[in-house]
Design a protein around this motif. Sequence first.
Motif: not given
Length: 187
Positions: A104-108
Amino acid sequence: MKPTRRVYSSAHNRGFSLLELMVVIVIIGIAAGAVRLAVTSNDPVQELEQAAGQFAYRMERIQDQVLLSNRERGLVFVQDGVYQLEWQEGDETLGEPDIVWSLVEETRLWGVSEDIQLNLTLENQWVELNQALPTEQFALEPHVILLPSEDYTPAYDLVLSLTDSTNDEVRVRADGFNSPEVLRDER
């Protein structure tokens, strides 16, 4: 007869200067800080409890998003946190599997510091967590799937412990139906 006026010397009338008041406030602040440090316990498990509480809170918010969007989401756990996945139908003509999971997002979605160790059990079976997300095509697979019915599958326990000590642990227990629950295990 005129009343006599008494003249006061300026030494009696001047009060405190701004500098004197600031010095007193600084001294009170330092004393209060010292008392706080002396009174509060230095509990290393407190950081674990805070991280576990943040995880449980985030899971509740993601479950709300799943409910509102009426679309499943996946969670993939790695050694330093959790990532959120979404799925789409694969294209057979391109050689894709039936379901393709992507970030969904590259970040955690949620993460922990390097002095915290994560252990995951799914349906009472321990799962070895990867260091990072897989980079191979179609290798992303969720450990847990959040459903629009407000359930999730499978039930899981996420154990947070300090890397230099396994005496104290904080556990996030998720039974598949209710909000994740934070429990402190003391040994």
